[in-house]
Write an enzyme that holds these catalytic residues in place. Structure first.
Site, PDB file in Angstrom:
ATOM      1  N   CYS B  88       0.848  -1.195   0.000  1.00  0.00           N
ATOM      2  CA  CYS B  88       0.000   0.000   0.000  1.00  0.00           C
ATOM      3  C   CYS B  88       0.890   1.255   0.000  1.00  0.00           C
ATOM      4  O   CYS B  88       1.639   1.454  -0.938  1.00  0.00           O
ATOM      5  CB  CYS B  88      -1.000  -0.045   1.156  1.00  0.00           C
ATOM      6  SG  CYS B  88      -2.359   1.138   0.963  1.00  0.00           S
ATOM      7  N   HIS B 194      -3.819  -5.147  -0.287  1.00  0.00           N
ATOM      8  CA  HIS B 194      -3.303  -5.644   0.986  1.00  0.00           C
ATOM      9  C   HIS B 194      -3.270  -7.175   0.986  1.00  0.00           C
ATOM     10  O   HIS B 194      -4.294  -7.803   1.221  1.00  0.00           O
ATOM     11  CB  HIS B 194      -4.180  -5.151   2.137  1.00  0.00           C
ATOM     12  CG  HIS B 194      -4.023  -3.690   2.401  1.00  0.00           C
ATOM     13  ND1 HIS B 194      -3.073  -3.190   3.254  1.00  0.00           N
ATOM     14  CD2 HIS B 194      -4.660  -2.614   1.896  1.00  0.00           C
ATOM     15  CE1 HIS B 194      -3.136  -1.875   3.281  1.00  0.00           C
ATOM     16  NE2 HIS B 194      -4.105  -1.491   2.457  1.00  0.00           N
ATOM     17  N   GLU B 196      -2.162  -9.051   3.208  1.00  0.00           N
ATOM     18  CA  GLU B 196      -2.490  -9.521   4.559  1.00  0.00           C
ATOM     19  C   GLU B 196      -3.989  -9.515   4.815  1.00  0.00           C
ATOM     20  O   GLU B 196      -4.451 -10.032   5.826  1.00  0.00           O
ATOM     21  CB  GLU B 196      -1.739  -8.692   5.606  1.00  0.00           C
ATOM     22  CG  GLU B 196      -2.299  -7.302   5.907  1.00  0.00           C
ATOM     23  CD  GLU B 196      -1.956  -6.234   4.865  1.00  0.00           C
ATOM     24  OE1 GLU B 196      -1.398  -6.580   3.799  1.00  0.00           O
ATOM     25  OE2 GLU B 196      -2.257  -5.050   5.127  1.00  0.00           O
TER      26      GLU B 196
END
Lengths: 257, 214
Positions: B88, B194, B196
């Site tokens: 990001c 993202h 994650e």
């Protein structure tokens, strides 16, 4: 293309799920983390915890719940309920929340939203708006926002409030119709569309979902970017998978992989 | 092998660390995942991830507030050529300049600038938030192995990195026009989305990164 998000919401009280998925195979159905894992595996696009813990002393429990969830669920997590200070936000984000939702504190002090957005970024600030239709209000929408779970009127007109919150740096509006919440009669589509068309930020429709057509209408007629529901998922009326397959087939594209 | 995740107060730090720990455990690897604010640990690490959420300038100044951290990142990624992943805003910082709330210098590791998303359809909301489909635009890349056109990743951002060399844009999404989803050259990669938070696709990508030897 960007897909409509389907967001199940779990009410959490003192670290325990108040109403949640009624699955027999859960070791501990009251554990929010177990419920979160079920939704994660089922393909939910995000997860929302609403902390309804009343007493201040017990509020610490949510941080542990968030931390344990973030260890196991690799999907966006929004946490709301009792978020009053930037320190509350920092602790939730550090525990593993991606976004926090602010409701009463925004009404008490709108500048708090601006401060939070500048400090943590608009992407993690959701303003939750509880709206009710009111009589004899000379306003754009005939809707007024309420705080404290819909008990306290504020005299503030809903659409102008949402516009103001977007202007103050909210990244998203979580819009709940108090008239529809719990009715299973569907979202308030006029309200949802009025807000979604008025603000430049995404709007999550909430309150009143009883059927899968309601989810579709929230998007196609209400212009919402995401739909949030609790009961239809908790009580197993529909699974996340069924909801998403239905939406996909009825003009509200969702993520299926 | 040590994986250093740079800790400069970014909100998504814990999620990134937990996702990496999960990948390490599932692959039966022995990598040590360390969340660190120590420049020396970053300079010495075998791999580095730079997370980042919020505004470009805030992230930049967060890094500058750690004495010696930017120098350590340069030592690791440029002098040593170690495998580096930016996520990001951590990815956007590799640009020459960010144009969010004024013009702010990036690391200038990958030529290009970070500018506001301007979808051609005014009805499209900003931030670009949610699950969007990916399109592979660059050459096959080991970090993105197994990621195919049409798979979804989770985005939340209002600015994007446009690379001068189109070959440095490896993945794109569409949102009223093309949106850069991943960039890379040599030992540097970055994702706007993202990993994650992108469930199975994200964990796969992080696993690929852990095994990557540029």
């Amino acid at each position: 293309m960007l897909k409509t998000r389907v967001i199940p919401c779990l009410d959490v009280n003192k670290g325990r799920v108040v109403k949640g998925v009624n699955f027999v195979d859960l070791v501990d159905a009251g554990d929010p983390v177990e419920q979160a894992r079920v939704y994660d595996a089922a393909g939910a696009d995000e997860l929302c915890f609403l902390d309804i813990t009343a007493s201040h002393e017990d509020r610490e429990t949510i941080f542990d719940v968030v931390a344990r969830t973030a260890e196991q669920c690799f999907m966006p997590l929004t946490v709301g309920g009792g978020v009053r200070t930037t320190d509350d936000i920092r602790k939730l984000l550090l525990a593993g929340a991606d976004k926090v939702s602010i409701n009463t504190a925004a009404v008490k002090n709108p500048a708090f939203v601006r401060e939070a957005s500048e400090k943590f970024g608009a992407q993690c600030i959701v303003v939750a708006v509880d709206s009710k239709r009111v009589e004899d209000v000379d306003s754009k929408s005939g809707h007024e926002i309420f705080t404290h779970g819909g008990r306290n009127p504020t005299g503030i007109e809903t659409i102008s409030w949402c516009e103001r919150m977007a202007d103050y740096g909210a990244g998203e509006i979580l819009l709940t119709s108090m008239d529809r919440d719990g009715t299973k009669g569907g979202f308030d589509l006029d309200l949802t569309r009025a807000v979604a068309d008025a603000v430049p930020i995404p709007v999550i429709a909430s309150g009143g979902v009883g059927t899968l057509d309601h989810l579709v209408a929230g998007v196609t007629e209400g212009h919402a970017s995401a739909v949030l529901a609790a009961s239809i998922f908790h009580f197993g009326t529909y699974s996340i998978g069924e909801a998403k397959a239905y939406m996909q087939d009825h003009g509200a594209p969702v993520r299926l992989d | 092998m040590t994986l250093a995740i740079v800790d400069y107060g970014s909100g998504n730090l814990r999620s990134v660390a937990k996702a990496c720990e999960r990948v390490v455990a599932e692959a039966g690897r022995r990598d040590l995942v360390s969340v660190t604010a120590d420049p020396e640990a970053v300079a010495r690490a075998d791999r580095v991830i730079l997370p980042g959420v919020g505004a470009f300038a805030d992230c930049r100044s967060g890094l500058e507030a750690l004495d010696g951290m930017i120098e350590a990142l340069i030592e690791f990624a440029i002098t040593r050529g170690g495998p580096f992943l930016g996520i990001c805003v951590g990815m956007q910082l590799m640009a020459r300049e960010g144009h969010e709330f004024g013009h702010h210098p990036g690391f200038d590791w990958i030529a290009g600038d970070v500018t506001a998303l301007q979808p051609d359809d005014p009805a499209l909301k900003i931030p670009h938030m949610g699950w969007n489909t990916l399109r592979v635009t660059g050459a096959a890349h080991p970090v993105f192995a197994g990621i195919e056109d049409g798979q979804h990743a989770y985005f939340v951002h209002s600015y994007q990195f446009t690379t001068d060399d189109p070959g440095h844009t490896l993945l794109q999404a569409g949102y009223g026009g093309p949106v850069t989803a991943a960039v890379g050259r040599d030992n540097l990669v970055g994702t706007q989305f993202h990993p994650e938070k992108s469930q199975a696709l994200g964990l796969r990508l992080l696993g690929n990164f852990l095994g990557w030897t540029p």
